[in-house]
Design a protein around this motif. Structure first.
Motif, short mmCIF file in Angstrom:
data_model
loop_
_atom_site.label_atom_id
_atom_site.label_comp_id
_atom_site.label_asym_id
_atom_site.label_seq_id
_atom_site.Cartn_x
_atom_site.Cartn_y
_atom_site.Cartn_z
N GLU A 192 0.83 -1.20 0.00
CA GLU A 192 0.00 0.00 0.00
C GLU A 192 0.87 1.25 0.00
O GLU A 192 0.65 2.18 -0.79
N ASN A 193 1.86 1.29 0.88
CA ASN A 193 2.76 2.45 0.96
C ASN A 193 3.50 2.65 -0.36
O ASN A 193 3.66 3.78 -0.83
N GLU A 584 1.44 14.35 15.57
CA GLU A 584 1.34 14.68 14.15
C GLU A 584 0.69 13.54 13.37
O GLU A 584 -0.16 13.77 12.49
N VAL A 585 1.11 12.32 13.68
CA VAL A 585 0.52 11.16 12.99
C VAL A 585 -0.97 11.07 13.28
O VAL A 585 -1.78 10.86 12.38
N GLU A 586 -1.34 11.28 14.55
CA GLU A 586 -2.75 11.19 14.92
C GLU A 586 -3.57 12.28 14.23
O GLU A 586 -4.67 12.01 13.72
N THR A 587 -3.03 13.50 14.17
CA THR A 587 -3.72 14.60 13.50
C THR A 587 -3.89 14.31 12.01
O THR A 587 -4.96 14.54 11.42
N ALA A 588 -2.82 13.81 11.40
CA ALA A 588 -2.88 13.49 9.96
C ALA A 588 -3.89 12.38 9.69
O ALA A 588 -4.63 12.43 8.69
N GLU A 589 -3.92 11.37 10.56
CA GLU A 589 -4.87 10.29 10.38
C GLU A 589 -6.31 10.81 10.50
O GLU A 589 -7.21 10.37 9.77
N LYS A 590 -6.53 11.74 11.44
CA LYS A 590 -7.88 12.31 11.59
C LYS A 590 -8.28 13.10 10.35
O LYS A 590 -9.43 13.04 9.91
N GLU A 591 -7.32 13.84 9.77
CA GLU A 591 -7.63 14.60 8.56
C GLU A 591 -7.93 13.66 7.39
O GLU A 591 -8.83 13.91 6.59
N LYS A 592 -7.15 12.56 7.30
CA LYS A 592 -7.44 11.56 6.27
C LYS A 592 -8.84 10.99 6.44
O LYS A 592 -9.58 10.80 5.47
N ARG A 619 -4.04 16.26 -1.23
CA ARG A 619 -3.84 16.38 0.21
C ARG A 619 -3.68 15.01 0.86
O ARG A 619 -2.88 14.84 1.79
N GLN A 620 -4.44 14.01 0.37
CA GLN A 620 -4.29 12.65 0.88
C GLN A 620 -2.85 12.16 0.69
O GLN A 620 -2.28 11.53 1.58
N LYS A 621 -2.29 12.43 -0.47
CA LYS A 621 -0.91 12.00 -0.74
C LYS A 621 0.06 12.72 0.20
O LYS A 621 1.02 12.12 0.70
N GLU A 622 -0.17 14.03 0.44
CA GLU A 622 0.68 14.78 1.36
C GLU A 622 0.61 14.19 2.76
O GLU A 622 1.64 14.05 3.45
N LEU A 623 -0.61 13.83 3.18
CA LEU A 623 -0.77 13.26 4.52
C LEU A 623 -0.09 11.90 4.63
O LEU A 623 0.53 11.58 5.65
N ASP A 624 -0.19 11.08 3.56
CA ASP A 624 0.50 9.78 3.57
C ASP A 624 2.01 9.97 3.72
O ASP A 624 2.67 9.25 4.47
N LEU A 626 3.53 12.59 5.03
CA LEU A 626 3.80 13.12 6.36
C LEU A 626 3.79 12.00 7.40
O LEU A 626 4.68 11.95 8.27
N ILE A 627 2.81 11.10 7.30
CA ILE A 627 2.73 9.99 8.24
C ILE A 627 3.96 9.10 8.14
O ILE A 627 4.56 8.70 9.14
N GLU A 628 4.36 8.79 6.91
CA GLU A 628 5.53 7.93 6.69
C GLU A 628 6.79 8.60 7.25
O GLU A 628 7.62 7.96 7.91
#
Length: 648
Positions: A192-193, A584-592, A619-624, A626-628
């Motif tokens: 997936e990644n 940051e990961v939690e915030t990004a996951e919530k935005e996703k 934005r989804q790609k940016e969040l992915d 950021l999470i990685e």
């Protein structure tokens, strides 16, 4: 960009698809979906040039690197595993081989050697083997197996090697046919990644709803004799397709009602002189009205009904101290549990932990090394094997005979009727089982279970090879089943819908939880079928293991006062940085999740401008990313904390 122009494919009178005109863009990931037998794999082969179209054309720009993973690829079992993967980058691999030959005095002249060297330099060729090893390990293959012949791996792991081969080829376009088959959760997450960060065009066949939702940016639907392109992931596609079909059916019903009303007026007043002109006007109106003809969908839902001849006693199964080894590899250690009547027990755990081995022992297909098990009063066990050949052992047998053997007292009409409910009709019931596809074989086995009517079902990965419609039918049938269910599955949705009890096999023993899967996750705090949780847990365990085994010497020993002061400040700062990254990961996951929720609105894709949809996808790609990035930094901090320790 790939251009499909009036593309069509048929086999004799059977039309798979026709009049398909699409443009596949270089930055999109297309999920290719449709019923089994609708033509998905055929379309993929036509796109890749492995099969010709009946009509129309496929145009791919020159010099485009194409990677193809099909379900029936062949590989040389005698070649080292890592080398099979390296062959995916054919030019680089051949250049490395030629340089090796030159070093042995068998190679080309100096001019060609220079050309090979330039090619390797331009294409990062000297790291090919390192990249191949990293990718294979990421797909779950042990480091020690990489230099062994491919033939030493099981079929599922061979598929992973072939997948790595495709990915290492640095393709501009990838065609992947069921890439998640035989992958565990960690490997699926790795894939997936990879795909989420892939910059080219990908067309992917998959029956894994969660995987398509995570990866696909568009869906190609093979249905109604054509292929339709929908924006968004699989869940968005389902809503759009349902709405479109409902809208067409409503419009057809409206037109038909209007025609009927006008025709009734004509029939009533056509003979009356005072109404003749009005009646004739309505006749002309009716002639101009067109009723759209909707083709039937190729998607078909099997009708599966699972019953039991008689109930079991209260205690259905007692297993005590079961163990099993293959040589020096222990897959089951001291497994004990008791199953009661009407429980639905999900057996979960990492790949290779012994789940399928346990079910095969309980089904009497494999002998345990130690321990005992005993079925309770009146227990009649039905078994679904992950490998269908284990049950469909006679390749010449037909579905009709296979089912009839299980109910010899019934009439042929009954047997044909049962097969018909599972989508076998006409001559299909007479073809040998060796000619059945994986999905067809699974449906035959379930048909046999439906006529045997056991009161206990042992199911090993029952959703493998089934299309989404068959999975829905199976889930509904098992929910209504009155007997006892013991099953292995990596499909979180399937487990969530069925399990009333979770038995997890772990390296350190068995964890038994009495409750459904959601309750188990909430109680345990670790979602073993959710990729994010599994990856995080694996990283933690890896770091803990490294910390315990390496036991580094304290850095403070022998340091100056100034150095110790800096180290102390670092010890205090690192936990704050770690907490910030996790936040940051939690915030990004919530935005996703919020973006995904917008997609869930049935009217989203109809009301939202395309530039806004593209902005959300970007934005989804940016969040992915950021999470990685945050997870990588988090791992580095955890490693450093393990090395320098914390102040007591």
């Amino acid at each position: 960009m790939i251009v499909l122009t009036q593309l069509g494919k048929r086999f004799g009178p059977k039309v798979l698809f026709e009049n398909v005109s699409l443009q596949l863009l270089g930055h999109e990931r297309y999920g290719l979906v449709g019923a089994n037998g609708s033509g998905k794999s055929t379309l993929l082969r036509v796109l890749s040039g492995l099969e010709s179209a009946t009509e129309g054309s496929v145009t791919i720009p020159r010099n485009t690197r194409v990677g193809m993973l099909s379900q029936d690829q062949f590989a040389d079992d005698t070649v080292p595993t890592v080398e099979v993967a390296m062959r995916g980058d054919r030019e680089v691999f051949e250049a490395l081989k030629e340089l090796d030959r030159h070093a042995e005095g068998k190679g080309e002249n100096a001019e060609k050697v220079a050309a090979y060297t330039d090619l390797l330099t331009m294409n990062d060729g000297y790291t090919l083997q390192a990249r191949a090893r990293e990718m294979l390990v990421g797909l779950g293959i042990e480091e020690k197996a990489l230099d062994r012949p491919l033939g030493t791996l099981s079929g599922g792991y061979k598929l992973r090697v072939l997948l790595a081969q495709v990915l290492l080829g640095r393709p501009d376009v990838m065609f992947l046919d069921e890439p998640t088959n035989h992958l565990d959760i960690l490997s699926i997450r790795w894939l997936e990644n990879f795909l989420q960060n892939y910059g080219g065009c990908a067309v992917i066949i998959s029956h894994d709803r969660r995987f398509l939702d995570a990866v696909a940016t568009r869906i190609l639907d093979v249905d109604y004799g054509t292929v339709v392109d929908y924006p968004g992931n699989y869940s968005a596609f389902v809503r759009q397709k349902t709405e479109t079909r409902d809208r067409k059916e409503t419009e057809i019903a409206r037109v038909e009602k209007t025609i009927a009303q006008k025709q009734a007026f004509v029939d009533r007043f056509k003979a009356k002189a005072t109404k003749a002109r009005q009646a004739q006007s309505r006749v002309k109106q009716i002639e101009k009205m067109v009723v759209e003809e909707l083709q039937p969908s190729s998607r078909r839902h099997p009708k599966l009904r699972l019953e039991q001849n008689q109930p079991t006693g209260k205690d259905v199964l007692r297993a005590e101290h079961l163990s099993k080894s293959y040589g020096e590899k222990h897959v089951l250690r001291d497994v004990s549990f008791l199953v009661s009547r009407q429980e639905r027990v999900a057996i979960i755990g990492a790949n290779g932990i012994g789940k399928s081995t346990l079910l095969r022992i309980l089904a009497g297909k494999l002998a345990q090394d130690q321990g005992t098990f005993e079925w309770g009063h009146n227990a009649e066990v039905g078994y679904f094997a992950q490998d269908h050949h284990e049950i469909l052992s006679d390749p010449k047998q037909t579905p009709l005979n296979f089912i009839w053997d299980a109910c010899p007292g019934e009439q042929m009409t009954y047997v044909r009727g049962r097969l018909g409910m599972m989508l076998f009709s006409g001559d299909e019931v007479e073809k040998p089982v060796s000619a059945l596809s994986g999905g067809e074989a699974a449906r035959v086995v379930f048909t046999r279970l439906s006529v045997q009517k056991p009161n206990v079902l042992l199911l090993d990965e029952p959703t493998n090879h089934l299309d989404l419609e068959a999975i829905e039918s199976l889930t509904s049938a098992l929910q209504a089943y009155p007997g006892t269910l013991i099953f292995v599955s990596h499909d979180r949705h399937f487990v969530s819908q069925l399990a009333t009890r979770i038995i997890e096999l772990r390296r350190d023993g068995l964890h038994d939880f009495r409750g459904n899967y959601d309750e188990y996750v909430q109680k345990d705090g670790d979602d073993h079928l959710n990729a994010e949780h599994v990856v995080l847990k694996a990283k933690k365990e890896k770091l803990e293991t490294q910390s315990k085994s390496e036991q580094p010497a304290p850095r403070a020993a022998g340091l100056s006062w100034e150095e110790q002061k800096k180290l102390s400040a670092r010890r205090k700062a690192l936990p704050k940085q770690r907490d910030r990254l996790l936040a940051e990961v939690e915030t990004a996951e919530k935005e996703k999740a919020a973006i995904a929720e917008r997609y869930n609105d049935a009217s989203f894709f109809m009301k939202t401008p395309w530039d806004e949809i593209e902005r959300l996808q970007a934005r989804q790609k940016e969040l992915d990313a950021l999470i990685e990035k945050s997870m990588t930094e988090w791992e580095a901090i955890e490693t450093e904390l393990a090395e320098i320790g914390t102040e007591g």
